[in-house]
Design an enzyme around this catalytic site. Sequence first.
Site, PDB file in Angstrom:
ATOM      1  CG  ASP A 155      49.866  43.079  48.163  1.00  0.00           C
ATOM      2  OD1 ASP A 155      50.722  43.974  48.317  1.00  0.00           O
ATOM      3  OD2 ASP A 155      48.763  43.284  47.626  1.00  0.00           O
ATOM      4  CE  LYS A 218      45.291  42.018  48.300  1.00  0.00           C
ATOM      5  NZ  LYS A 218      46.391  41.766  47.344  1.00  0.00           N
ATOM      6  CE  LYS A 254      45.649  45.332  46.785  1.00  0.00           C
ATOM      7  NZ  LYS A 254      46.963  44.882  46.263  1.00  0.00           N
TER       8      LYS A 254
HETATM    9  O1  LIG Z   1      44.724  41.277  45.061  1.00  0.00           O
HETATM   10  C1  LIG Z   1      43.924  41.363  44.167  1.00  0.00           C
HETATM   11  C2  LIG Z   1      42.919  40.352  43.856  1.00  0.00           C
HETATM   12  O2  LIG Z   1      43.493  39.110  43.637  1.00  0.00           O
HETATM   13  C3  LIG Z   1      42.137  40.745  42.654  1.00  0.00           C
HETATM   14  O3  LIG Z   1      40.959  40.038  42.640  1.00  0.00           O
HETATM   15  P1  LIG Z   1      39.986  40.108  41.361  1.00  0.00           P
HETATM   16  O4  LIG Z   1      40.680  39.323  40.291  1.00  0.00           O
HETATM   17  O5  LIG Z   1      38.726  39.466  41.843  1.00  0.00           O
HETATM   18  O6  LIG Z   1      39.809  41.527  40.984  1.00  0.00           O
END
Ligand SMILES: O=C[C@H](O)COP(=O)(O)O
Length: 318
Positions: A155, A218, A254
């Site tokens: 990513d 994403k 995503k």
């Molecule tokens: O890529 C994923 C995100 O960093 C997750 O974010 P979150 O901790 O708010 O679910």
Amino acid sequence: MSARNPGIPLDLEWVSKVRVNTQAVLKRAQQIQGRNKNKKQWQAAWLLRAVTCIDLTTLAGDDTPGNVHRLCMKATQPVRTDLLKSMDMHNEGVTTAAVCVYPSRVADAVKSLKAANSSLPVASVATGFPAGQTPLKARLEEVRMAVEDGAMEIDIVINRTLALTGQWEAVYDEVCQFREACGEAHMKSILAVGELGTYTNVYKASLVAMMAGSDFIKTSTGKESVNATYPVAIVMVRAIRDYFLKTGHKVGFKPAGGIRTAKESLVWLTLMKEELGDEWLSPHLFRLGASSLLADIERQIYHYVTGHYAAYHQMPMA
Ligand SMILES: O=C[C@H](O)COP(=O)(O)O
């Protein structure tokens, strides 16, 4: 995952013509949120579908081999077996789509999954996540090291400085280099929409990232003050649709950052179904990036099966 998006030469004319109708986007986002009327077993089935699309994430400064191991175990068995049995789903191999960690934790995750005999992919954030403010050489090296340690998905974060100053050719060149550094690993490009200013910029960044060969686009790192919102998602999935119609290449989506409830996961699935169709409802084209969504989904499934709500400690991380 499906056939990869090979990318196309940068089409600056297409990028420069982009205009987004903000009112129409906001209206559509409102409509989508009112759409999800699935009840009882349909809702439970959709929640299980959401589970299979989660990139179960931990991106914290205090991550250790121990908590990464627990995350991996939860990813391989995201819903309690007794609940799956009640739904006759215990032999369906329900797992999350991937685990997502920092580059330095990739080796830990690969080791844990291997020990558990699991082929679940490890995704690594990279390229100076979350800000992307490190030299290009370091960002590229970070991608290569994560791949070397066994990450099958990377990513990357796009360079917001370049995007905000309209240097789309430079954004394209960097993303192309990231894609090359990924090799066989699939690449998700994080736009960090909360830092792009306008929907028009979000649409342009989506297009440029896809032209440069992103397998997914994403929304966010989860570290910006504004992360995955439905209006921004409408803009991005419409860019995906337009790119598909023009090139024939399918790119995944995503949303990530701040997605915490089962109810939200159902809205995201509805949005994908209505905007892009059923093919975008599976992990090869749709992921939910989330660190704490799974507990609420499992809790709702518990409610569906037992008729009452569990305490969070009854849905342990692993
Ligand atoms: O890529 C994923 C995100 O960093 C997750 O974010 P979150 O901790 O708010 O679910």
